[in-house]
Write a protein that holds these residues in place. Structure first.
Motif, short mmCIF file in Angstrom:
data_model
loop_
_atom_site.label_atom_id
_atom_site.label_comp_id
_atom_site.label_asym_id
_atom_site.label_seq_id
_atom_site.Cartn_x
_atom_site.Cartn_y
_atom_site.Cartn_z
N THR A 114 0.85 -1.18 0.00
CA THR A 114 0.00 0.00 0.00
C THR A 114 0.88 1.23 0.00
O THR A 114 1.90 1.27 0.69
N SER A 115 0.52 2.25 -0.74
CA SER A 115 1.28 3.49 -0.80
C SER A 115 0.69 4.50 0.18
O SER A 115 -0.50 4.77 0.15
N ILE A 121 3.88 0.62 2.44
CA ILE A 121 3.57 -0.06 3.69
C ILE A 121 3.11 -1.46 3.33
O ILE A 121 2.32 -1.64 2.40
N PHE A 122 3.62 -2.45 4.05
CA PHE A 122 3.26 -3.83 3.71
C PHE A 122 3.44 -4.74 4.93
O PHE A 122 4.09 -4.37 5.91
N GLU A 159 -3.70 -7.47 7.80
CA GLU A 159 -4.34 -7.77 6.52
C GLU A 159 -5.28 -6.65 6.11
O GLU A 159 -5.67 -5.83 6.94
N ASP A 160 -5.64 -6.67 4.84
CA ASP A 160 -6.62 -5.74 4.29
C ASP A 160 -6.26 -4.28 4.58
O ASP A 160 -7.10 -3.51 5.04
N LEU A 161 -5.00 -3.90 4.33
CA LEU A 161 -4.57 -2.53 4.55
C LEU A 161 -5.40 -1.59 3.68
O LEU A 161 -5.53 -1.81 2.48
N ASN A 167 -5.03 8.05 6.81
CA ASN A 167 -4.79 7.08 7.87
C ASN A 167 -4.81 5.67 7.30
O ASN A 167 -5.58 5.37 6.39
N LEU A 168 -3.99 4.79 7.88
CA LEU A 168 -3.93 3.40 7.47
C LEU A 168 -4.73 2.55 8.44
O LEU A 168 -4.52 2.63 9.65
#
Length: 170
Positions: A114-115, A121-122, A159-161, A167-168
């Motif tokens: 994810t950016s 981010i991972f 999971e599921d970011l 916000n993450l």
């Protein structure tokens, strides 16, 4: 628009992402295994972009994420296991970003790329951490554990970011 694996076998295309007029995806041509391909939507414009695991083995690229002119992905080169890789749209070069789970042919299995604010981010499994959140700026030095939510080598398994208003969530 193109039969990548000629004959009766499927090329099993998967993990699609786009950048401008290009489509990136994983596919198996029957000779090099499942590798990174690029297409402009035309037969002659559909080519192998990167053969990460040389020979007939499959790097099986997944979790493709475009950031700027670089494509990031989870892939297995047959040496380090499944790790974070990059592919430069400018040069066509691919490289291992960081061997997060060193000494293991299993790899760190990055997923959920994810950016967020210029960072990737991972979720990944490190040497001394369970499966936790990591971040990367696309360099070895800039790829680090972001948050050890469940310390002591235990998994958080994010999971599921998802992003919402900067916000993450996971």
């Amino acid at each position: 628009f193109k039969d990548i694996n000629k004959g009766r076998q499927s090329s099993s295309p998967s993990s699609f992402t786009t950048h401008k007029t290009s489509l990136f995806f994983a596919a198996d041509d029957g000779r090099k295994g499942s590798e990174l391909w690029v297409s402009n939507g035309k037969p002659k414009g559909t080519t192998l972009a990167a053969d990460i695991q040389r020979g007939q083995g499959s790097s099986s690229p997944s979790s493709l994420l475009m950031q700027g002119n670089t494509l990031f992905m989870s892939a297995d080169d047959g040496i380090h296991g499944r790790e974070l890789w990059s592919y430069s749209l400018k040069s066509g070069d691919h490289m291992l970003v960081r061997d997060i789970r060193t000494g293991s042919r299993l790899g760190s299995n990055p997923s959920e790329l994810t950016s967020l604010n210029g960072q990737i981010i991972f979720a990944a499994e490190g040497d001394t951490y369970g499966r936790e959140l990591w971040s990367s700026d696309g360099t070895k030095r800039g790829t680090n554990l972001l948050l050890d939510i469940n310390p002591g080598g235990l998994d958080t398994n994010p999971e599921d970011l998802s992003l919402l208003n900067g916000n993450l969530y996971f």
